[in-house]
Write an enzyme that holds these catalytic residues in place. Sequence first.
Site, PDB file in Angstrom:
ATOM      1  N   LYS A  13       0.746  -1.231   0.123  1.00 52.71           N
ATOM      2  CA  LYS A  13      -0.230   0.168  -0.022  1.00 52.71           C
ATOM      3  C   LYS A  13       0.688   1.404   0.025  1.00 52.71           C
ATOM      4  O   LYS A  13       0.581   2.136  -0.148  1.00 52.71           O
ATOM      5  CB  LYS A  13      -0.316   0.392   0.955  1.00 52.71           C
ATOM      6  CG  LYS A  13      -2.212  -1.172   1.071  1.00 52.71           C
ATOM      7  CD  LYS A  13      -3.064  -0.845   2.404  1.00 52.71           C
ATOM      8  CE  LYS A  13      -2.266  -0.557   3.901  1.00 52.71           C
ATOM      9  NZ  LYS A  13      -1.303  -1.567   4.355  1.00 52.71           N
ATOM     10  N   ARG A  88      -9.226   1.010   9.028  1.00 51.59           N
ATOM     11  CA  ARG A  88      -8.513  -0.133   9.604  1.00 51.59           C
ATOM     12  C   ARG A  88      -9.737  -1.350  10.077  1.00 51.59           C
ATOM     13  O   ARG A  88      -9.173  -2.857  10.676  1.00 51.59           O
ATOM     14  CB  ARG A  88      -6.747  -0.448  10.769  1.00 51.59           C
ATOM     15  CG  ARG A  88      -5.973  -0.868   9.727  1.00 51.59           C
ATOM     16  CD  ARG A  88      -4.853  -0.256  10.480  1.00 51.59           C
ATOM     17  NE  ARG A  88      -3.686  -1.283  10.242  1.00 51.59           N
ATOM     18  CZ  ARG A  88      -2.647  -0.269   9.914  1.00 51.59           C
ATOM     19  NH1 ARG A  88      -2.251   0.360   9.679  1.00 51.59           N
ATOM     20  NH2 ARG A  88      -1.140  -1.205   9.178  1.00 51.59           N
ATOM     21  N   ARG A 122      12.408  -6.927   4.614  1.00 54.62           N
ATOM     22  CA  ARG A 122      12.233  -5.172   4.494  1.00 54.62           C
ATOM     23  C   ARG A 122      13.623  -4.756   5.383  1.00 54.62           C
ATOM     24  O   ARG A 122      13.275  -5.589   6.761  1.00 54.62           O
ATOM     25  CB  ARG A 122      10.981  -4.752   4.995  1.00 54.62           C
ATOM     26  CG  ARG A 122      10.757  -3.158   5.046  1.00 54.62           C
ATOM     27  CD  ARG A 122       9.464  -3.132   4.950  1.00 54.62           C
ATOM     28  NE  ARG A 122       8.909  -2.731   5.960  1.00 54.62           N
ATOM     29  CZ  ARG A 122       7.511  -2.582   6.080  1.00 54.62           C
ATOM     30  NH1 ARG A 122       6.826  -1.954   4.397  1.00 54.62           N
ATOM     31  NH2 ARG A 122       7.022  -3.032   6.970  1.00 54.62           N
TER      32      ARG A 122
HETATM   33  P1  AMP Z   1       1.605   0.939   9.295  1.00 48.46           P
HETATM   34  O1  AMP Z   1       2.998   0.959   8.091  1.00 48.46           O
HETATM   35  O2  AMP Z   1       0.282   1.036   7.925  1.00 48.46           O
HETATM   36  O3  AMP Z   1       1.615  -0.492   8.551  1.00 48.46           O
HETATM   37  O4  AMP Z   1       0.884   1.109   9.853  1.00 48.46           O
HETATM   38  C1  AMP Z   1       1.705   0.336  11.178  1.00 48.46           C
HETATM   39  C2  AMP Z   1       0.973   0.462  12.446  1.00 48.46           C
HETATM   40  O5  AMP Z   1       0.676   1.729  13.366  1.00 48.46           O
HETATM   41  C3  AMP Z   1       0.067  -0.277  12.662  1.00 48.46           C
HETATM   42  O6  AMP Z   1       0.801  -1.738  12.798  1.00 48.46           O
HETATM   43  C4  AMP Z   1      -0.492   0.079  14.179  1.00 48.46           C
HETATM   44  O7  AMP Z   1      -0.195  -0.072  15.323  1.00 48.46           O
HETATM   45  C5  AMP Z   1      -0.664   1.706  13.635  1.00 48.46           C
HETATM   46  N1  AMP Z   1      -1.905   2.024  12.927  1.00 48.46           N
HETATM   47  C6  AMP Z   1      -1.650   2.792  11.963  1.00 48.46           C
HETATM   48  N2  AMP Z   1      -2.855   2.896  11.423  1.00 48.46           N
HETATM   49  C7  AMP Z   1      -4.201   2.340  12.265  1.00 48.46           C
HETATM   50  C8  AMP Z   1      -4.691   2.813  12.699  1.00 48.46           C
HETATM   51  N3  AMP Z   1      -5.968   3.091  11.750  1.00 48.46           N
HETATM   52  N4  AMP Z   1      -5.412   2.729  13.493  1.00 48.46           N
HETATM   53  C9  AMP Z   1      -5.106   1.810  14.180  1.00 48.46           C
HETATM   54  N5  AMP Z   1      -3.607   1.552  14.614  1.00 48.46           N
HETATM   55  C10 AMP Z   1      -3.186   1.964  13.205  1.00 48.46           C
END
Ligand code: AMP
Length: 209
Positions: A13, A88, A122
Amino acid sequence: MNLIFLGPPGAGKGTLSTLAKDAFSLPHLSTGDLFRAAVKNQTPLGLQVKAIMESGGLVPDELTIGIVQEKLAGAEMKAGYILDGFPRTVAQAEALEKFSKIDRVVNFNLEETELVRRLSGRRVCKGCGATYHVDNLPPKTSGVCDSCGGELYTRKDDMPETIAQRLKEYNAKTQPLIDYYSKKGLMLDLDSAPAPGVILEELKKALKK
Ligand code: AMP
């Protein structure tokens, strides 16, 4: 155009958001990037979310929703946006509907063994934040950033046990959004296995861009 990029961690993404924001001239809001920056800068928000992120859990809905609502109210988001990593949970999707209108939800599909391979390989530069992959996008010298010479490291949330927890959270809390947005007729499914440039072309075709 208001777009949501949905999909499991590791489906690409973030990479596609970077390509699509330039191709469609849309601002990109990644809640993951936002939380990571807060942790790095040790802001009050960062101190609140650090342990949650490192364990692979989700930041509480109220906190996340409040931040996204505030960001989407900004002038630069008025003409459209790409939301990456939000919503999410169904509660986040329901809240979002109250303060913004969604045009399409792009769902990036990839099988779980490939997700794990991508996440565990990564590597990120400590200096400039550039991202590499041990197999797919290796640096010229192992462990060293091509751009700034900084040291490469594995994000805590890309460690094996945290990856397993992130995928569990995705399956339990985020996957229901596929059904949620399908029922609203907003869903666009894309295969995340090809190279990012190929996926971008598919996306452009589907959105008639
Ligand atoms: P990502 O880089 O999108 O995988 O996000 C990394 C981490 O940020 C996730 O594993 C969550 O701990 C937190 N996070 C990101 N977006 C959300 C969201 N919409 N709701 C809750 N936690 C989030």
